[in-house]
Write a protein that holds these residues in place. Structure first.
Motif, short mmCIF file in Angstrom:
data_model
loop_
_atom_site.label_atom_id
_atom_site.label_comp_id
_atom_site.label_asym_id
_atom_site.label_seq_id
_atom_site.Cartn_x
_atom_site.Cartn_y
_atom_site.Cartn_z
N GLY A 3 0.84 -1.18 0.00
CA GLY A 3 0.00 0.00 0.00
C GLY A 3 0.87 1.22 0.00
O GLY A 3 1.85 1.30 0.74
N THR A 4 0.53 2.21 -0.82
CA THR A 4 1.34 3.43 -0.86
C THR A 4 0.50 4.54 -1.46
O THR A 4 -0.52 4.28 -2.09
CB THR A 4 2.62 3.20 -1.69
OG1 THR A 4 3.41 4.37 -1.60
CG2 THR A 4 2.31 2.90 -3.14
N GLU A 16 -2.50 -7.12 2.06
CA GLU A 16 -1.96 -6.82 3.38
C GLU A 16 -0.70 -6.00 3.23
O GLU A 16 0.04 -6.11 2.27
CB GLU A 16 -1.66 -8.11 4.13
CG GLU A 16 -2.88 -8.99 4.32
CD GLU A 16 -2.52 -10.27 5.04
OE1 GLU A 16 -1.38 -10.38 5.53
OE2 GLU A 16 -3.38 -11.15 5.12
N PHE A 17 -0.45 -5.19 4.23
CA PHE A 17 0.76 -4.35 4.20
C PHE A 17 1.32 -4.29 5.60
O PHE A 17 0.62 -4.00 6.55
CB PHE A 17 0.43 -2.96 3.70
CG PHE A 17 1.64 -2.09 3.52
CD1 PHE A 17 1.82 -0.95 4.27
CD2 PHE A 17 2.61 -2.43 2.58
CE1 PHE A 17 2.93 -0.15 4.08
CE2 PHE A 17 3.72 -1.64 2.40
CZ PHE A 17 3.88 -0.50 3.16
N GLY A 44 -11.52 -11.25 7.61
CA GLY A 44 -12.08 -11.38 6.27
C GLY A 44 -11.99 -10.12 5.44
O GLY A 44 -12.15 -10.18 4.22
N ASP A 45 -11.77 -8.97 6.06
CA ASP A 45 -11.64 -7.70 5.33
C ASP A 45 -10.17 -7.33 5.17
O ASP A 45 -9.31 -7.79 5.91
CB ASP A 45 -12.36 -6.58 6.07
CG ASP A 45 -13.88 -6.70 5.97
OD1 ASP A 45 -14.35 -7.67 5.32
OD2 ASP A 45 -14.58 -5.86 6.55
N ILE A 46 -9.91 -6.49 4.18
CA ILE A 46 -8.58 -5.95 3.95
C ILE A 46 -8.68 -4.44 3.84
O ILE A 46 -9.76 -3.88 3.62
CB ILE A 46 -7.93 -6.53 2.67
CG1 ILE A 46 -8.76 -6.15 1.44
CG2 ILE A 46 -7.75 -8.03 2.78
CD1 ILE A 46 -8.11 -6.54 0.13
N LEU A 55 -8.22 4.94 7.29
CA LEU A 55 -8.11 3.71 6.51
C LEU A 55 -9.49 3.09 6.35
O LEU A 55 -10.20 2.87 7.34
CB LEU A 55 -7.15 2.73 7.20
CG LEU A 55 -5.70 3.21 7.36
CD1 LEU A 55 -4.89 2.16 8.13
CD2 LEU A 55 -5.08 3.48 6.01
N VAL A 56 -9.85 2.80 5.10
CA VAL A 56 -11.16 2.21 4.79
C VAL A 56 -10.93 0.75 4.40
O VAL A 56 -10.12 0.46 3.52
CB VAL A 56 -11.85 2.97 3.64
CG1 VAL A 56 -13.21 2.35 3.33
CG2 VAL A 56 -12.00 4.45 4.00
#
Length: 374
Positions: A3-4, A16-17, A44-46, A55-56
């Motif tokens: 993620g960036t 995932e990050f 179950g969510d990312i 962060l959503v």
């Protein structure tokens, strides 16, 4: 896996990050405890993207809102099959397997061991020396010195054995406090890389350019591709020292310099934004290396772009590079067993340094003195 932040836009995250806490320049003023950070996504969510400093999260197949989707439509689409990439095998540290074995005299072997390995190699050669053979090779039939020679070789062997045993005991004691130091270099990189599955994923590192819609991707085969939303040309960067890439970082306030954390050094690629070449030569890469500073797993540019920090889990010293002169200054500290993550504060006055242990530190006064020194 990564993620960036796309420059000037929302932060789009997929999968995932794994990263260090955002303590420097955090959006939450006055934060002084990890307990005050937002909770992780539910099972179950990312994490999908960052919007308005929040962060959503959601499901991986969930559609992005229209404002976010509109921002990413003009970005290039990456399709990189893992089958087309081949990881490099582990590097050989010497060329001995390529030559026929030839027994040399003890003093010659000690000189070669000193040149190749150092003191440890000399001690190994002395400890493994064969008394009778060394006598015959070194002094022939001079019987009147045989007894003295044999006694000297025995004392050297005994002293070398004791010294090696002491060194190994100290090394094992140090390794019990910092177990990661006993890992092979590739396993150490996989442990502390920002990629969750560095050893097995196709993309090992990713970096947005801070000012334009351009990003760099490091792949499993240690090549780097640079994608630009305004150009169909995709430069592919390759270099003989570009092995086990763990991190990428674009230089701030500059359109063309990319720092690459490699196994034995830091590479600085100077890329011409107007060039149509898809294979820049190795002459476009500047090599920054320092003895004992490997593998390099983290990089951080100062906000002004004048200084570059590099860190290794196997080195307790952070290196502050003046790129223009290729000079570096060691920012030494004790404890923690190495440095795994670096981040500058937005004003460039502080540095966050995380370690393999449960310790992370803020460095302020030393950074200011180094800036004045360089």
């Amino acid at each position: 896996c990564f993620g960036t932040r796309c420059p000037g836009k929302a932060k789009v995250v997929s999968g995932e990050f794994r990263s260090a806490p955002r303590l420097l320049g955090s959006s939450w003023p006055g934060m002084c405890s990890l307990a005050l950070f937002p909770p992780p996504p539910p099972p179950g969510d990312i994490t999908l993207y960052e919007y308005n400093n929040a962060l959503v999260s959601g499901h991986s197949n969930e559609k992005l809102p229209h404002p976010i989707q509109a921002q990413v439509e003009d970005l290039p689409t990456l399709t990189i099959p893992k089958e087309t990439l081949k990881a490099h095998s582990r590097l050989e540290h010497n060329t001995k397997p390529a030559f026929i074995h030839h027994r040399e005299m003890l003093w010659k072997r000690c000189i070669n061991a000193w040149r190749d390995v150092g003191v440890a190699g000399v001690l190994e050669e002395l400890a493994n020396a064969e008394e009778e053979e060394e006598l015959n090779q070194g002094l022939g039939e001079l019987s009147w010195v045989d007894s003295a020679k044999q006694l000297a070789v025995r004392w050297l062997k005994a002293g070398s054995h004791c010294t090696l045993a002491l060194c190994r005991w100290v090394s094992s004691l140090h390794g019990s406090f910092f177990p990661h130091l006993s890992l092979p270099s590739e396993d150490m990189i996989a442990e502390f890389s920002q990629a969750v599955d560095w050893a097995g994923c196709s993309i090992r590192a990713f970096a947005w350019h801070p000012h334009t819609s351009k990003f760099a991707v490091a792949l499993l085969d240690d090549s780097i591709r640079v994608y630009n939303a305004k150009s169909a040309t995709v430069p592919i960067l390759k270099h003989r020292l570009q092995r086990n890439v763990a991190s990428l970082m674009w230089k701030p306030l500059c359109a063309s310099i990319l720092a690459v954390a490699c196994h034995t050094c830091v590479l600085l690629w100077h890329l011409d934004p107007t060039s149509l070449s898809t294979r820049p030569s190795s002459g476009c890469a500047q090599v920054l290396s320092h003895p004992g500073h490997c593998p390099v797993t983290s990089l951080a540019w100062a906000p002004s772009g004048g200084l570059l920090l590099s860190a290794s889990p196997a080195d307790t010293a952070m290196l502050v590079w003046d790129v223009s002169t290729e000079n570096c200054v060691q920012l030494q500290w004790f404890g923690g067993g190495g440095v795994t993550y670096l981040a500058w504060s937005p004003d460039g006055s502080k540095v966050l340094a995380a370690t393999p242990s449960a310790v992370f530190r803020f460095v302020e006064k030393k950074v200011r003195s180094l800036i004045d020194l360089l």
